[in-house]
Design an enzyme around this catalytic site. Structure first.
Site, PDB file in Angstrom:
ATOM      1  N   TYR A 100      -0.044  -1.503 -12.222  1.00 58.59           N
ATOM      2  CA  TYR A 100      -1.470  -1.554 -12.586  1.00 58.59           C
ATOM      3  C   TYR A 100      -1.748  -0.925 -13.950  1.00 58.59           C
ATOM      4  O   TYR A 100      -2.824  -0.378 -14.173  1.00 58.59           O
ATOM      5  CB  TYR A 100      -2.329  -0.897 -11.496  1.00 58.59           C
ATOM      6  N   ARG A 130      -6.509   3.411 -15.891  1.00 57.82           N
ATOM      7  CA  ARG A 130      -6.638   3.926 -14.521  1.00 57.82           C
ATOM      8  C   ARG A 130      -7.318   5.289 -14.435  1.00 57.82           C
ATOM      9  O   ARG A 130      -7.971   5.597 -13.454  1.00 57.82           O
ATOM     10  CB  ARG A 130      -5.281   3.942 -13.814  1.00 57.82           C
ATOM     11  N   GLY A 144       0.737  -1.243   0.000  1.00 56.49           N
ATOM     12  CA  GLY A 144       0.000   0.000   0.000  1.00 56.49           C
ATOM     13  C   GLY A 144       0.769   1.297   0.000  1.00 56.49           C
ATOM     14  O   GLY A 144       0.167   2.361  -0.165  1.00 56.49           O
ATOM     15  N   CYS A 199     -12.909   4.107 -29.544  1.00 59.89           N
ATOM     16  CA  CYS A 199     -14.174   4.742 -29.874  1.00 59.89           C
ATOM     17  C   CYS A 199     -14.994   4.889 -28.611  1.00 59.89           C
ATOM     18  O   CYS A 199     -15.964   4.149 -28.395  1.00 59.89           O
ATOM     19  CB  CYS A 199     -14.912   3.896 -30.898  1.00 59.89           C
ATOM     20  N   PRO A 215       4.519  -5.106  -1.013  1.00 63.74           N
ATOM     21  CA  PRO A 215       4.556  -3.923  -1.878  1.00 63.74           C
ATOM     22  C   PRO A 215       4.383  -4.265  -3.346  1.00 63.74           C
ATOM     23  O   PRO A 215       4.990  -5.209  -3.856  1.00 63.74           O
ATOM     24  CB  PRO A 215       5.965  -3.370  -1.634  1.00 63.74           C
TER      25      PRO A 215
HETATM   26  N1  LLP Z   1      -1.575  -7.080  -0.886  1.00 59.12           N
HETATM   27  C1  LLP Z   1      -2.898  -7.148  -1.036  1.00 59.12           C
HETATM   28  C2  LLP Z   1      -3.643  -8.166  -0.317  1.00 59.12           C
HETATM   29  C3  LLP Z   1      -3.560  -6.259  -1.897  1.00 59.12           C
HETATM   30  O1  LLP Z   1      -4.866  -6.327  -2.022  1.00 59.12           O
HETATM   31  C4  LLP Z   1      -2.804  -5.289  -2.612  1.00 59.12           C
HETATM   32  C5  LLP Z   1      -3.458  -4.361  -3.519  1.00 59.12           C
HETATM   33  C6  LLP Z   1      -1.418  -5.263  -2.432  1.00 59.12           C
HETATM   34  C7  LLP Z   1      -0.833  -6.169  -1.546  1.00 59.12           C
HETATM   35  C8  LLP Z   1      -0.513  -4.316  -3.154  1.00 59.12           C
HETATM   36  O2  LLP Z   1      -0.782  -2.996  -2.858  1.00 59.12           O
HETATM   37  P1  LLP Z   1       0.188  -1.830  -3.415  1.00 59.12           P
HETATM   38  O3  LLP Z   1       1.514  -1.949  -2.661  1.00 59.12           O
HETATM   39  O4  LLP Z   1       0.387  -2.046  -4.855  1.00 59.12           O
HETATM   40  O5  LLP Z   1      -0.524  -0.606  -3.096  1.00 59.12           O
HETATM   41  N2  LLP Z   1      -5.886  -1.474  -9.384  1.00 59.12           N
HETATM   42  C9  LLP Z   1      -5.690  -0.458  -8.365  1.00 59.12           C
HETATM   43  C10 LLP Z   1      -4.950  -0.979  -7.173  1.00 59.12           C
HETATM   44  C11 LLP Z   1      -5.665  -2.092  -6.452  1.00 59.12           C
HETATM   45  C12 LLP Z   1      -4.844  -2.598  -5.316  1.00 59.12           C
HETATM   46  C13 LLP Z   1      -5.511  -3.724  -4.642  1.00 59.12           C
HETATM   47  N3  LLP Z   1      -4.710  -4.407  -3.717  1.00 59.12           N
HETATM   48  C14 LLP Z   1      -4.950   0.723  -8.985  1.00 59.12           C
HETATM   49  O6  LLP Z   1      -4.730   0.712 -10.202  1.00 59.12           O
HETATM   50  O7  LLP Z   1      -4.640   1.683  -8.294  1.00 59.12           O
END
Ligand code: LLP
Length: 436
Positions: free
Chosen positions: A394, A334, A252, A365, A295
């Protein structure tokens, strides 16, 4: 002011072109074609090392970062992550297949997902995935039955919902009590599923997992989640004599998409989190469990850049300007999904004043096919290379073939030894599964 140089690997060369990791974006576009994903290997490795080394320094032995595959999954990224000593978090059999194909050490893989099918469960066990992260009771029963059938005890973590709202976009908040993920701590559901797991012959419960949300810049939501999780772990120890080996705090940490976003320092974030985790454990008079982090964005987002070629530049009667490029929502959905901010740059004229206020749009389109609205870039001529920054997370992983546009290639930048991480899709690829 060229305030778009938001990552340490971006610069402008003598030709006035934007460079990524010292390489000229205009030349890269000419050499590999557009649209094109770039991934700076060095920056990915630097980010991996920030996690691996800092976690080694600050948390008990056996603590480790897991690359969240959902941010970017292709064989090359697993090879990089494995060589940096990362584990991985996988959310589907497809991600698992990809990691396996890359030779990733699957004993360091954690298999997630809130609805694993029986086929997923069997495939993951066949593949020797180290840990399942079990979302709910139905899934626990299914994993246990398959494990018992095979005569094994499957290592698992239980996914819990700590009830934290990190104030990010609602689609990427995952740890609130009404979330579709995990078992809720505050109403006793988490304790109940823990006791069930401990009583099952096919289950070897190793600890607990949570994830609060994504694109978070403050440390606070993580500390709050850690406190709730550690209190729960302490309670399981005191009331049921169960000592969790792992506490997985999810992913996150945010990435810098705009000049006004902070430049995140992941080493400092992890150190600050570790100080709080250790303080909480001391206060609870318990040893710190092994900590896992997941991460995704913070490893790959800033290392990615997408290059496009500009086509028409159009002015509407009401004074709007559209710069159309040769990609769009199929390679980066996104903005269409979340109105996510991005920095766009005219890479061919990176030294010029950014005096053109425009919307950078794709070629689908559909009016919603927008990469970014109301950005300032240097005036555009047809054929200019437009770069959209911070696209490593993403983008490819959420890409589609909408309008039957082939997905772009991904080039791994590594000095003069660039390599194709993902080749460009061909028209033939588009019809490969069509049977009739
Ligand atoms: N672990 C779990 C259980 C998760 O659900 C997620 C992200 C992560 C790790 C990784 O999180 P990060 O470090 O990447 O923030 N499609 C969306 C993001 C959805 C994230 C969902 N879970 C976007 O394009 O922003």
């Amino acid at each position: 002011m060229q305030d778009f140089l938001i990552h340490p690997n971006l610069n402008i060369n003598e030709q006035g072109h934007l460079t990524v990791s010292g390489q000229d974006c205009v030349e890269l576009a000419a050499r590999y074609g557009t649209p094109l994903y770039l991934l700076d290997e060095q920056l990915v490795r630097t980010n991996c090392r920030a996690y691996v080394q800092t976690m080694k320094e600050c948390f008990p032995e056996g603590s480790m970062p897991l690359l969240a595959s959902k941010a970017l999954s292709f064989t090359g990224i697993y090879k990089i992550a494995a060589s940096e000593g990362m584990g991985t978090d996988l959310v589907s059999a497809g991600e698992l297949y990809t990691a396996k194909k890359a030779g990733f050490p699957l004993e360091k893989a954690f298999f997630h997902g809130n609805n694993k099918t029986d086929a997923d469960i069997a495939f993951a066990m066949d593949s020797g995935v180290g840990y399942f992260v079990v979302d709910n009771l139905h899934e626990l029963i299914a994993v246990n039955s398959e494990a018992v059938r095979r005569g094994i005890r499957q290592k698992i973590l239980l996914r819990l919902t700590p009830g934290i709202d990190p104030h990010t976009h609602k689609a990427i908040t995952t740890g609130t009590v009404d979330s579709k993920f995990g078992s809720v701590i505050e109403n006793g559901q988490a304790e109940e599923i823990t006791l069930q797991a401990l009583s099952m012959d096919g289950i070897d419960l190793r600890g607990f997992h949570c994830h609060v949300g994504s694109q978070v810049f403050e440390i606070d939501p993580f500390v709050q989640a850690a406190e709730i999780m550690l209190r729960f772990i302490k309670k399981m120890q005191d009331t049921h004599g169960y000592a969790a080996e792992y506490c997985n705090l999810g992913g996150g940490f945010g990435a810098r998409y705009l000049p006004c976003h902070p430049q995140p320092d992941y080493v400092s974030y992890i150190r600050a989190l570790a100080a709080e985790v250790n303080r909480i454990c001391d206060a609870l008079l318990m040893p710190c469990p092994k900590i896992l982090l997941e991460p995704g964005r913070s490893i790959v987002a800033a290392a990615g850049t997408t290059l496009y070629t500009a086509g028409s530049v159009k002015h509407t009667p009401n004074g709007k300007t559209y710069v159309s490029v040769d990609g769009g929502m199929p390679d980066n959905p996104r903005y269409a999904l979340y109105e996510s901010p991005y920095t766009a740059v005219n890479a061919s004229r990176a030294q010029q004043e950014t005096e053109l206020l425009c919307s950078v749009v794709g070629r689908c389109c559909e009016s919603g096919d927008i990469l970014q609205e109301n950005v300032r870039i240097a005036p555009v001529q047809r054929g200019d290379v437009i770069a959209v920054l911070t696209t490593g997370a993403y983008n490819y992983s959420m890409a589609s073939n909408y309008n039957r546009l082939p997905r772009p290639a991904l080039v791994i930048l590594n000095g003069e030894q660039n390599r194709i991480g993902i080749r460009r899709e061909t028209f033939e690829d588009l019809v490969r599964c069509d049977e009739n």
